[in-house]
Design an enzyme around this catalytic site. Structure first.
Site, PDB file in Angstrom:
ATOM      1  N   THR A   1       1.038  -1.084  -0.119  1.00 34.55           N
ATOM      2  CA  THR A   1       0.081  -0.062   0.115  1.00 34.55           C
ATOM      3  C   THR A   1       0.712   1.259   0.062  1.00 34.55           C
ATOM      4  O   THR A   1       0.492   2.410  -0.845  1.00 34.55           O
ATOM      5  CB  THR A   1      -0.974  -0.070   1.126  1.00 34.55           C
ATOM      6  OG1 THR A   1      -1.890  -1.168   1.134  1.00 34.55           O
ATOM      7  CG2 THR A   1      -1.764   1.261   1.211  1.00 34.55           C
TER       8      THR A   1
ATOM      9  N   SER B   1      -7.476  -1.156  -6.353  1.00 31.41           N
ATOM     10  CA  SER B   1      -7.177  -1.553  -4.920  1.00 31.41           C
ATOM     11  C   SER B   1      -5.655  -1.816  -5.080  1.00 31.41           C
ATOM     12  O   SER B   1      -4.892  -2.127  -5.811  1.00 31.41           O
ATOM     13  CB  SER B   1      -7.822  -2.521  -4.262  1.00 31.41           C
ATOM     14  OG  SER B   1      -7.248  -2.983  -3.256  1.00 31.41           O
ATOM     15  N   THR B   2      -4.925  -1.552  -3.990  1.00 28.70           N
ATOM     16  CA  THR B   2      -3.686  -2.108  -3.777  1.00 28.70           C
ATOM     17  C   THR B   2      -3.634  -3.764  -4.021  1.00 28.70           C
ATOM     18  O   THR B   2      -2.566  -4.044  -4.778  1.00 28.70           O
ATOM     19  CB  THR B   2      -2.988  -1.892  -2.461  1.00 28.70           C
ATOM     20  OG1 THR B   2      -2.727  -0.429  -2.316  1.00 28.70           O
ATOM     21  CG2 THR B   2      -1.740  -2.613  -2.160  1.00 28.70           C
ATOM     22  N   ASN B   3      -4.570  -4.308  -3.647  1.00 27.67           N
ATOM     23  CA  ASN B   3      -4.822  -5.772  -3.624  1.00 27.67           C
ATOM     24  C   ASN B   3      -4.952  -6.326  -5.047  1.00 27.67           C
ATOM     25  O   ASN B   3      -4.622  -7.426  -5.262  1.00 27.67           O
ATOM     26  CB  ASN B   3      -5.883  -6.157  -2.912  1.00 27.67           C
ATOM     27  CG  ASN B   3      -6.003  -5.621  -1.471  1.00 27.67           C
ATOM     28  OD1 ASN B   3      -4.877  -5.137  -1.054  1.00 27.67           O
ATOM     29  ND2 ASN B   3      -7.039  -5.789  -0.751  1.00 27.67           N
TER      30      ASN B   3
ATOM     31  N   THR C   1      35.172 -37.462 -14.761  1.00 29.27           N
ATOM     32  CA  THR C   1      33.979 -37.792 -13.951  1.00 29.27           C
ATOM     33  C   THR C   1      34.499 -37.801 -12.334  1.00 29.27           C
ATOM     34  O   THR C   1      35.413 -38.492 -12.247  1.00 29.27           O
ATOM     35  CB  THR C   1      33.205 -38.899 -14.220  1.00 29.27           C
ATOM     36  OG1 THR C   1      34.007 -40.009 -14.431  1.00 29.27           O
ATOM     37  CG2 THR C   1      32.609 -38.755 -15.780  1.00 29.27           C
ATOM     38  N   HIS C   2      33.733 -37.374 -11.544  1.00 30.88           N
ATOM     39  CA  HIS C   2      34.241 -37.445 -10.152  1.00 30.88           C
ATOM     40  C   HIS C   2      35.507 -36.564 -10.086  1.00 30.88           C
ATOM     41  O   HIS C   2      36.189 -37.146  -9.040  1.00 30.88           O
ATOM     42  CB  HIS C   2      34.320 -38.948  -9.760  1.00 30.88           C
ATOM     43  CG  HIS C   2      33.087 -39.759  -9.524  1.00 30.88           C
ATOM     44  ND1 HIS C   2      32.278 -39.906  -8.454  1.00 30.88           N
ATOM     45  CD2 HIS C   2      32.572 -40.080 -10.772  1.00 30.88           C
ATOM     46  CE1 HIS C   2      31.061 -40.660  -8.998  1.00 30.88           C
ATOM     47  NE2 HIS C   2      31.419 -40.809 -10.247  1.00 30.88           N
TER      48      HIS C   2
ATOM     49  N   SER D   1      46.446  -8.177  -4.919  1.00 32.88           N
ATOM     50  CA  SER D   1      47.228  -6.741  -4.418  1.00 32.88           C
ATOM     51  C   SER D   1      48.339  -7.215  -4.085  1.00 32.88           C
ATOM     52  O   SER D   1      49.148  -5.989  -3.704  1.00 32.88           O
ATOM     53  CB  SER D   1      46.238  -6.200  -3.045  1.00 32.88           C
ATOM     54  OG  SER D   1      46.491  -7.428  -2.145  1.00 32.88           O
TER      55      SER D   1
ATOM     56  N   GLU E   1      33.543 -16.160 -11.055  1.00 36.76           N
ATOM     57  CA  GLU E   1      33.306 -15.843  -9.711  1.00 36.76           C
ATOM     58  C   GLU E   1      32.311 -14.907  -9.580  1.00 36.76           C
ATOM     59  O   GLU E   1      31.340 -15.536  -8.569  1.00 36.76           O
ATOM     60  CB  GLU E   1      34.644 -15.435  -9.068  1.00 36.76           C
ATOM     61  CG  GLU E   1      35.805 -16.082  -9.050  1.00 36.76           C
ATOM     62  CD  GLU E   1      37.245 -15.493  -8.562  1.00 36.76           C
ATOM     63  OE1 GLU E   1      38.286 -16.164  -8.540  1.00 36.76           O
ATOM     64  OE2 GLU E   1      37.103 -14.407  -8.662  1.00 36.76           O
TER      65      GLU E   1
END
Length: 477
Positions: free
Chosen positions: A105, A144-146, A192-193, A324, A336
């Site tokens: 709301t 309505s917000t709803n 594999t593994h 660094s 990453e």
């Protein structure tokens, strides 16, 4: 009419009393109360979510004017204000924290107040003159917000998918396929593994990833179909109270035209407003994609590991110094970053699932959390895939000699001998090779297990790494 207390503030009034509002802002008293109540994260609504809400308000202003529910001049003021916001203006006026009043709301009234005050200016009135254009009675007429907020989550999700995630996936699939073609003749050791396995083609590794991403894109397309079914027009509880009989169908048609998407009214408005299942479905598809992206990013890092003590079968492009303290070190930062974003998306998915089951009776009050987490997941995944593609995948190059050396030195080549000398004999050859350092070829020939000609044929790496073509249905019959 609002009273101007001095040159810097205006007085606005709601059902709880009066407050002084800075004259230079376009939000009003209900927004200010929310800002004071919800100093939680400092995270403001996503631009795409704001866009979704503004598109809804523009569509409702058009529909309500056509149906005679609000005057044409008020409608035009709201529409012009909406267009200005969609063009990038007043973006700093949407200020309510994403963790806020249940159901949304506070954000909804922030949108209503900004549109009302800008429409007032457009028509030559002063901000806060709500007797002329009211955030509730005009901007929010029949709404309505709803029903607005679950619709905004749907529209925001569709916009984010269309503008961010799907283009990113298409670009990634194209780049993976191009690398697959480039590397198709490079033979490498399978693993594999994390142990040596039979040889494969480096190109086929990239082609597999392209197929994985294609499959995920198709799953997301399927899941996003649920977002195109809207409960807009349900008003407060799904009954359509205070809406024109034709409003429901007309506003959905207009909204679909505005965002260029085939939308349709929900067959049962109450169900569409209560259930968060469409968002859970899309979020689950995003989580599924994120899980495979983590696997791909980890594979890239392993294959690039080194340069002296790892696999170093491929080189990911260095995009920044990696340490660094250690000169000349470059890290697989794009891969990453990809994993980190994917972990966040998985966390968002869990929060969405918890929020989706936390509704009661005619309303789910956890929608602000779902809105932020779902749209943010789509956008950060799209941006991540774009970054990984453009700053990593497109510029990967391979070390064919290193790949071939691993393949030729793998004890797993003995697998090809199974059907010729038997599993136990092959296992004995592998064991002796590992213990003595002799090659598989040497041991097989010494033991006279196969002829030299046949052995050369069986241990042909080019042939061993070739993927067998799928049989067509006609072949099988």
């Amino acid at each position: 009419m609002s009273q101007i207390s001095d040159s810097q503030f205006r007085t606005e009034r709601d059902s709880m009393g009066e407050k002084q509002i800075p004259n230079d802002v376009y939000y009003g008293i209900q927004t200010l109360r929310a800002v004071e109540n919800f100093a939680i994260s400092g995270i403001q609504p996503l631009p795409t979510y704001v866009d979704a809400c503004i598109y809804i308000k523009k569509a409702t202003a058009i529909a309500n004017a056509e149906l005679g529910c609000i005057s044409e001049d008020i409608s035009q003021g709201i529409i012009q204000a909406a267009d200005e916001i969609l063009a990038g203006e007043l973006r700093n006026q949407f200020v309510v924290d994403v963790y806020q009043a249940g159901a949304g709301t506070s954000h909804h009234m922030n949108v209503n107040e900004v549109l009302a005050n800008r429409a007032l200016e457009i028509l030559g009135y002063t901000k806060g003159d709500y007797q002329r254009i009211n955030p509730n009675d005009h901007v929010n007429y029949g709404q309505s917000t709803n029903d607005v907020i679950p619709t905004a989550i749907r529209i925001g999700g569709l916009l984010a998918l269309t503008h961010t995630l799907h283009p990113a996936l298409e670009n990634a699939i194209f780049a993976m396929t191009a690398k697959a073609d480039e590397f198709q003749d490079i033979v490498k050791s399978g693993r594999t593994h994390l142990q040596d396995a039979v040889p494969v083609r480096l190109g086929d590794s990239f082609r597999a990833w392209a197929q994985i991403l294609t499959d995920h894109q198709n799953r997301i397309y399927t899941a996003s179909g649920d977002l195109m079914v809207l409960g807009l027009g349900g008003s407060a509880a799904g009954t359509g109270l205070n809406t024109h009989p034709q409003y429901r169908d007309r506003v959905v048609d207009i909204l679909g035209e505005l965002i260029n998407c085939p939308l349709e009214p929900a067959p049962h408005l109450m169900a569409a407003m209560q259930s968060m299942a469409p968002f859970v479905n899309v979020s689950g598809a995003l989580r599924n994609l994120a899980q495979d992206l983590v696997k791909i990013s980890h594979d890239l890092r392993l294959m690039d590991s080194g340069p002296k003590t790892g696999f170093k079968e491929i080189q990911l492009p260095p995009v920044q110094p990696g340490s660094s303290i250690m000169p000349g070190k470059y890290n697989p930062v794009m891969a990453e970053m990809t994993s980190m974003v994917c972990f966040q998306v998985m966390g968002y998915d869990n929060a969405i699932a918890l929020a989706a089951q936390a509704g009661q009776l005619e309303l789910n009050v956890m929608m602000p959390l779902i809105a932020y987490n779902l749209i943010h997941s789509i956008e950060i995944l799209g941006n991540t895939i774009s970054g990984l593609t453009n700053k990593c995948i497109k510029d990967i190059f391979a070390y064919p000699d290193k790949c071939l050396a691993y393949a030729e030195g793998s004890l797993a080549l003995v697998t090809a001998l199974n059907t010729h000398i038997g599993y136990l004999n092959a296992a004995a050859v592998a064991k002796e090779s590992l213990e003595t350092g002799k090659s598989l070829r040497q041991i097989v020939l010494e033991k006279k297990l196969m002829s030299e000609t046949k052995l050369a044929e069986v241990l042909n790496l080019e042939q061993m790494s070739q993927i067998l073509p799928l049989r067509s249905s006609s072949d099988q019959t």
